[in-house]
Design a protein around this motif. Structure first.
Motif, short mmCIF file in Angstrom:
data_model
loop_
_atom_site.label_atom_id
_atom_site.label_comp_id
_atom_site.label_asym_id
_atom_site.label_seq_id
_atom_site.Cartn_x
_atom_site.Cartn_y
_atom_site.Cartn_z
N GLU A 160 0.84 -1.20 0.00
CA GLU A 160 0.00 0.00 0.00
C GLU A 160 0.88 1.25 0.00
N ARG A 164 -2.45 5.22 5.64
CA ARG A 164 -3.87 4.95 5.79
C ARG A 164 -4.23 3.63 5.13
N GLY A 168 -5.56 0.24 6.93
CA GLY A 168 -6.76 -0.41 6.41
C GLY A 168 -6.50 -1.86 6.04
N SER A 172 -8.32 -5.04 7.67
CA SER A 172 -9.01 -6.02 6.83
C SER A 172 -8.51 -7.43 7.11
#
Length: 299
Positions: A160, A164, A168, A172
């Protein structure tokens, strides 16, 4: 002096073989185009009726392989057009939907078909040597499987681009792990055998969210054309890389086609695009089917 090679043909046997392959292809077409159906449904059906059907067991296996491969060519259609992906194609749903909203739905389906076709062309000659290598390395991988899967999770989160997104991703993962820990050992009593608790889980995880989101949409816009707006080299490289990643999906538990596709795109230049996701996932999905039939599948 090399001895001459004699080739003997039996037309009746060839026609019987082609009939089995055609039957498997038709079953794979049905499973690929109908949301919620999978090639494994027909594999179990063929396995159940095989003893009462005249024909060599090898032909039954060829029909099952044909059904599985054809399914991976067509399962992108309901995933993109109807919004009900199966587990292997879930990652292509949103990229495919974005392209449909841009009027590029036909291109998205063509990209998926190209990814599958090129993956077959790459996987067939590589199937045996790759299977030998993975089979030789599998005992070591199995002994350290928890470490391998932990590294995969870390790599996915690290891929990622923002903190943020990483938070996340961790959230998840934690929710998915908790859901599995709470539900996978449950016994579901139902009138029909439909895969135990996995059937309602997959329906809720992969089917319902996209359908609920589609209810608020304004319908499918007019599609402009099917010309592919990316280079042939990029499509070929992504599909071949997906074919190699398909071997990993076939032998390492916990690694799905979606995860392998993310890994493929991470190592390819400019791979993280909607078109790249579609080609990579289709390539992984199709190659996984080919590799699964070349060696004993591990679990």
């Amino acid at each position: 002096m090399v001895a001459p090679v004699e080739i003997v043909t039996e037309p009746a046997l060839v026609l019987q073989f082609l009939a089995w392959v055609l039957a498997g292809s038709l079953l794979g077409s049905c499973s690929g185009l109908v949301p919620g159906l999978h090639a494994n449904n027909f594999a179990f059906l063929l396995a159940g009726v095989a003893p009462s059907v005249p024909g060599p067991p090898l032909f039954v296996g060829c029909a099952m392989l044909a059904a599985g491969v054809v399914h991976t060519f067509l399962n992108a259609v309901p995933a993109m057009a109807l919004g009900v992906p199966d587990a292997e194609m879930a990652v292509t749903a949103l990229p495919g939907h974005r392209m449909i909203l841009e009027g590029r739905g036909y291109e998205a389906i063509r990209l998926s078909a190209l990814g599958s076709l090129l993956a077959v062309l790459a996987a067939v000659p590589l199937a045996v040597p790759v299977t030998w290598v993975v089979t030789a390395a599998y005992p070591t991988i199995r002994a350290h499987l928890s470490i391998v899967l932990a590294m995969v999770v870390v790599a996915l989160v690290a891929s990622e681009h923002t903190w943020r997104g990483r938070v996340g991703g961790l959230l998840s993962f934690a929710l998915a792990a908790g859901l599995g820990a709470l539900t996978l050992d449950l016994s579901v009593d139902a009138p029909l055998e439909a895969g135990g608790v996995l059937a309602p889980l997959f329906a809720g995880l992969f089917g319902a969210p996209v359908l609920i989101d589609a209810m608020c949409g304004g319908g499918v816009p007019t599609q402009d054309g099917d010309a592919i707006r990316t280079s042939r080299r990029a499509v070929a490289a992504t599909a071949v890389a997906g074919a190699l990643a398909g071997a990993i999906v076939g032998y390492i538990p916990g690694i799905s086609a979606a995860i392998a596709a993310v890994a493929v795109l991470a190592v390819l230049p400019n791979g993280a695009s909607d078109r790249g996701y579609i080609v990579a996932t289709s390539g992984v999905d199709t190659a996984n089917t080919v590799f699964a039939f070349t060696g004993k599948r591990r679990s």
